[in-house]
Scaffold this motif. Structure first.
Motif, short mmCIF file in Angstrom:
data_model
loop_
_atom_site.label_atom_id
_atom_site.label_comp_id
_atom_site.label_asym_id
_atom_site.label_seq_id
_atom_site.Cartn_x
_atom_site.Cartn_y
_atom_site.Cartn_z
N PHE A 239 -6.29 1.51 15.14
CA PHE A 239 -6.56 0.77 13.89
C PHE A 239 -6.14 -0.69 14.03
O PHE A 239 -6.88 -1.60 13.66
N TYR A 240 -4.96 -0.91 14.59
CA TYR A 240 -4.44 -2.28 14.72
C TYR A 240 -5.32 -3.12 15.63
O TYR A 240 -5.59 -4.30 15.32
N GLN A 241 -5.78 -2.55 16.75
CA GLN A 241 -6.62 -3.30 17.67
C GLN A 241 -7.95 -3.69 17.01
O GLN A 241 -8.45 -4.80 17.19
N MET A 242 -8.51 -2.77 16.22
CA MET A 242 -9.77 -3.08 15.52
C MET A 242 -9.53 -4.08 14.40
O MET A 242 -10.38 -4.93 14.13
N LEU A 243 -8.38 -3.98 13.76
CA LEU A 243 -8.04 -4.92 12.69
C LEU A 243 -7.96 -6.34 13.23
O LEU A 243 -8.38 -7.30 12.59
N GLN A 244 -7.43 -6.47 14.45
CA GLN A 244 -7.26 -7.78 15.08
C GLN A 244 -8.56 -8.26 15.72
O GLN A 244 -8.83 -9.47 15.75
N PHE A 273 4.70 -2.50 11.92
CA PHE A 273 4.39 -3.92 11.97
C PHE A 273 5.07 -4.76 10.89
O PHE A 273 5.00 -5.99 10.93
N GLY A 274 5.69 -4.11 9.91
CA GLY A 274 6.37 -4.85 8.86
C GLY A 274 5.44 -5.51 7.87
O GLY A 274 5.88 -6.31 7.03
N LYS A 275 4.15 -5.23 7.97
CA LYS A 275 3.14 -5.83 7.09
C LYS A 275 2.06 -4.80 6.79
O LYS A 275 1.88 -3.83 7.52
N ARG A 281 -4.78 -9.27 7.88
CA ARG A 281 -6.12 -9.85 7.74
C ARG A 281 -6.05 -11.24 7.10
O ARG A 281 -6.76 -12.17 7.51
N ASN A 282 -5.22 -11.38 6.09
CA ASN A 282 -5.08 -12.68 5.43
C ASN A 282 -4.57 -13.75 6.39
O ASN A 282 -4.98 -14.91 6.32
N GLU A 283 -3.67 -13.35 7.31
CA GLU A 283 -3.13 -14.29 8.28
C GLU A 283 -4.24 -14.77 9.23
O GLU A 283 -4.20 -15.90 9.73
N ARG A 284 -5.21 -13.90 9.48
CA ARG A 284 -6.34 -14.28 10.34
C ARG A 284 -7.40 -15.03 9.57
O ARG A 284 -8.37 -15.54 10.17
N GLY A 285 -7.26 -15.09 8.26
CA GLY A 285 -8.25 -15.78 7.46
C GLY A 285 -9.52 -14.98 7.24
O GLY A 285 -10.58 -15.55 6.94
N VAL A 286 -9.41 -13.65 7.40
CA VAL A 286 -10.57 -12.78 7.21
C VAL A 286 -10.51 -12.19 5.82
O VAL A 286 -9.51 -11.61 5.42
N LYS A 287 -11.60 -12.32 5.07
CA LYS A 287 -11.66 -11.79 3.72
C LYS A 287 -12.55 -10.56 3.69
O LYS A 287 -13.57 -10.50 4.37
N GLU A 288 -12.11 -9.57 2.90
CA GLU A 288 -12.89 -8.34 2.76
C GLU A 288 -14.17 -8.62 1.98
O GLU A 288 -14.16 -9.40 1.05
#
Length: 288
Positions: A239-244, A273-275, A281-288
């Motif tokens: 999940f984390y790898q796909m999220l990134q 991950f503590g988040k 996603r917000n840190e990457r600037g990706v919006k749903e």
């Protein structure tokens, strides 16, 4: 990504993804490379290798069983064989990775499987050990035939130093054994392949021809974690790898990774991950 890999005799172990191969015709396989990656998460796993990781640049959250380490520039960690461990890169990281199987010491060092090496070394000790790794990397770059001998010589010199100066003791009687871990290896291999699907304890227990209750006891005994914890760690990693790495909707990624209980998953994700996924996603600037 810069990687140097020695994979001898083509016996890759299940949890590693080796992209480039050079061959020495010996009777054992090693992995030796300089890894450069970003925010990679390696879930709980084990292997019958001694692993050395030296951080060149960046930060890594490393866990061995219940012991947690924060590794930064110049830090080194030694992972003894058959210990459950995981790692999480914090941003951009470069590190040297060396994994050597216990079979490399057959007929050379008796009872190597029972040796316990010091896990975390001092900066001064790490610098000394790094000098060997650096020389080994230079011999990798040199294509001359005699450097095969040079590399092997340096490899055993490196482990002579580890075994003579960094040996802390021997594994206690009754500790997790190679045979015990091998017994549940078919389960781990199956789950690594099928974790995106719904997996029942009954179908997994049938692999060993035991009851689900007995399978759970065996898994806990030989891995020091429950079956569900292991399954969750694989799903979290995927999940984390796909999220990134993608812009897919979080709901789609959850479904693709076989995650049905969002509340439980998010609780475990935050422990790792503590988040929350939304925060990342917000840190990457990706919006749903």
């Amino acid at each position: 990504m810069l990687k140097f890999t020695y994979n001898i005799d083509m016996e890759e172990y299940k949890h590693e993804n080796i992209l480039h191969k050079r061959h020495f015709d010996l009777q054992f396989s090693i992995r030796f490379e300089v890894v450069e990656d970003f925010n990679f998460y390696s879930p709980l796993h084990w292997h019958n290798h001694i692993e050395i990781l030296y951080v060149l640049e960046g930060k890594i959250d490393f866990k061995i069983e219940q012991r947690k380490y924060i590794l930064t520039d110049g830090d080194m960690i030694i992972v003894n064989s058959e210990l459950i461990h995981s790692s999480k890169l914090c941003g951009h990281v470069r590190y040297i990775l060396l994994q050597v199987p216990l079979s490399a010491f057959d007929n050379i060092y008796k009872d190597i499987e029972n040796v316990i090496l010091k896990e975390q070394v001092s900066q001064e000790e790490a610098e000394n050990l790094f000098s060997y790794l650096s020389s080994m990397l230079k011999s990798v770059d040199d294509k001359r035939q005699e450097n095969k001998l040079k590399f092997i010589s340096l490899l055993y010199d490196f482990f002579y130093l580890l075994l003579s100066e960094f040996k802390e003791g021997e594994k206690k009687a009754g500790a997790v054994s190679y045979q015990g871990i091998n017994r549940i290896s078919p389960i781990m291999a199956y789950v690594e392949k099928e974790f995106r699907k719904k997996i029942t304890l009954t179908e997994v227990a049938e692999i060993l021809n035991v009851t689900p209750e007995h399978m759970c006891r065996l898994f806990k005994k030989y891995t020091d974690m429950t079956f569900n914890e292991y399954l969750m760690s694989l799903r979290i990693s995927a999940f984390y790898q796909m999220l990134q790495g993608t812009n897919q909707k979080i709901s789609s990624i959850l479904e693709e990774c076989g995650i049905t209980n969002y509340k439980v998953f998010i609780r475990e994700f935050k422990k790792t991950f503590g988040k929350t996924p939304e925060m990342i996603r917000n840190e990457r600037g990706v919006k749903e």
